[in-house]
Scaffold this active site. Structure first.
Site, PDB file in Angstrom:
ATOM      1  N   ASP A 182      -0.783  -5.827   4.409  1.00  0.00           N
ATOM      2  CA  ASP A 182      -1.984  -5.584   4.858  1.00  0.00           C
ATOM      3  C   ASP A 182      -1.729  -3.774   4.748  1.00  0.00           C
ATOM      4  OD1 ASP A 182      -3.961  -3.946   6.713  1.00  0.00           O
ATOM      5  OD2 ASP A 182      -3.013  -4.205   8.401  1.00  0.00           O
TER       6      ASP A 182
ATOM      7  N   GLU B 277      -6.235  -7.430   3.600  1.00  0.00           N
ATOM      8  CA  GLU B 277      -5.763  -8.005   4.144  1.00  0.00           C
ATOM      9  C   GLU B 277      -5.618  -8.987   3.565  1.00  0.00           C
ATOM     10  OE1 GLU B 277      -6.025  -6.978   8.552  1.00  0.00           O
ATOM     11  OE2 GLU B 277      -4.695  -8.906   8.541  1.00  0.00           O
TER      12      GLU B 277
HETATM   13 MG   LIG Z   1      -5.222  -2.554   6.765  1.00  0.00          MG
END
Ligand SMILES: [Mg+2]
Length: 394
Positions: free
Chosen positions: A24, A118
């Site tokens: 992420d 992500e």
């Molecule tokens: Mg992020």
């Protein structure tokens, strides 16, 4: 109340290995802005619409002032008047995202994209190819993104999607975390209930009513207690609180159910003609996005927020799927007639949903679709011209 009819067996524990990497990007949109404009670096920066919109992304410097995503811009300005406010550029974010996912694909073909910044990687079986253990490979991936793209990402490696995802968010930014096999439950047990995806506004009060505060409290309940109160949905959450998550990384998993665009105006609008023009532009862009991905939609939505903040969504569905704006245009015109003409409009948005791919169409031809679809050659030709000469030529 449902009666207990099944018994629960814990999953078999053999050959579990921490192979699932969740990644992420850290403050993605804000980081890209700071990457492109060196004078923004090290400063509080907020990506979002103008004064009347909400924060899309806040740099870590801005977060120190209490600014976070989804907060109204005016509130962010109150918290940090000296912050840099930018409107954002989705085309640039998409391009950086594609470069990031291209790096992930160098390490494993099993990449599931869950949002623009992500995703999950299943690294099992890649040790030989990369001549390293999995945590080293994971570290290389994070470092390569930082070195080649210039933004930082965080990640976590564990036996499951759930544990990896939660630990990424716990240790951000710029961290790689390893939760060793067998340690999942211990890791989760001290975390508050709301740190688990799936426990939200509806379920949280019900768990709190039972006196539960942490994931450990939830995990300590018995199967019968959970089953009798919450049924199957509760069992899934109860299992996950114990670190049990049977989901695989699914490269096909990312299939957006809908796409949409919206716009908050700097002044409230009453001109129907103007609203028609604005929504037609959005529709055109959404159809272009579908065609680029060889996707089709069936339903169009119109979202209207009046100056009173009352918000309405209206929708209409085509007989057969399409990705041609000319098919949706008459429906959009119909939807715009739902507008209460005596009220001024603050925000307007268009969405397309019931999205499917060409493959799905071939596999599950509905009675109306199939042969009746219009030939797309004209729109595809127009897209090619847009691509070569910029979006505004047509
Ligand atoms: Mg992020």
């Amino acid at each position: 109340m449902p009666m207990l009819t099944t018994t629960w067996q814990p999953p078999q524990k053999h050959h579990r290995k921490a192979t699932i990497l969740h990644v992420d990007a850290d403050a993605f949109f804000a980081s890209v802005e700071q990457l492109l404009e060196p004078s923004y670096r090290g400063k509080p920066l907020v990506v979002g619409g103008r004064d009347r919109g909400v924060v899309c992304s806040a740099s870590y410097e801005a977060r120190r002032y209490g600014i976070h995503s989804a907060m109204p811009i005016y509130k962010a300005r109150q918290l940090c008047p000296e912050a840099i406010f930018v409107r954002g550029n989705s085309a640039v974010y998409r391009e950086i995202s594609q470069r990031m996912f291209a790096i992930f694909h160098d390490y494993t073909p099993t990449v599931e994209i869950t949002s623009i910044d992500e995703g999950y990687l299943d690294l099992s079986g890649t040790e030989m190819m990369h001549k390293a253990d999995l945590s080293t490979i994971a570290m290389r991936i994070l470092q390569r993104v930082e070195k080649e793209i210039g933004i930082t990402i965080s990640g976590a490696l564990s036996t499951s999607k759930l544990v990896s995802k939660i630990s990424t968010s716990q240790f951000k930014p710029r961290k790689l975390t390893l939760i060793a096999p067998g340690k999942e439950r211990a890791f989760l047990s001290g975390l508050p209930l709301k740190s688990m995806p799936g426990i939200g506004k509806r379920s949280l009060p019900q768990f709190e009513y039972l006196g539960l505060k942490t994931l450990g409290d939830l995990a300590a309940m018995t199967f019968e207690e959970i089953w009798n109160r919450f049924g199957a949905g509760g069992i899934v959450l109860w299992e996950r609180a114990q670190g049990i998550d049977r989901r695989c990384v699914n490269p096909e998993g990312y299939r957006r159910k809908s796409i949409s665009e919206e716009k908050t105006f700097t002044m409230d609008i009453s001109s129907q003609y103007f609203l028609e023009q604005e929504t037609m532009k959005m529709l055109k862009d959404l159809c272009y996005q579908l065609r680029k991905r060889e996707l089709y939609a069936k339903t169009i939505l119109l979202k209207i927020r009046y100056s009173s903040f009352q918000t309405y969504t209206h929708q209409k569905t085509l007989e057969s799927v399409s990705n041609d704006e000319d098919d949706f245009r008459p429906l959009l015109k119909e939807l715009l007639k739902c507008r209460q003409l005596d009220k001024k409009v603050r925000l307007i948005g268009v969405g397309l949903k019931n999205i499917q791919s060409e493959l799905q169409l071939q596999l599950f031809p509905s009675t109306q679709s199939g042969g009746k679809r219009k030939p797309e050659s004209l729109q595809l030709a127009l897209d090619r011209i847009r691509k070569t000469h910029g979006a505004n030529v047509i």
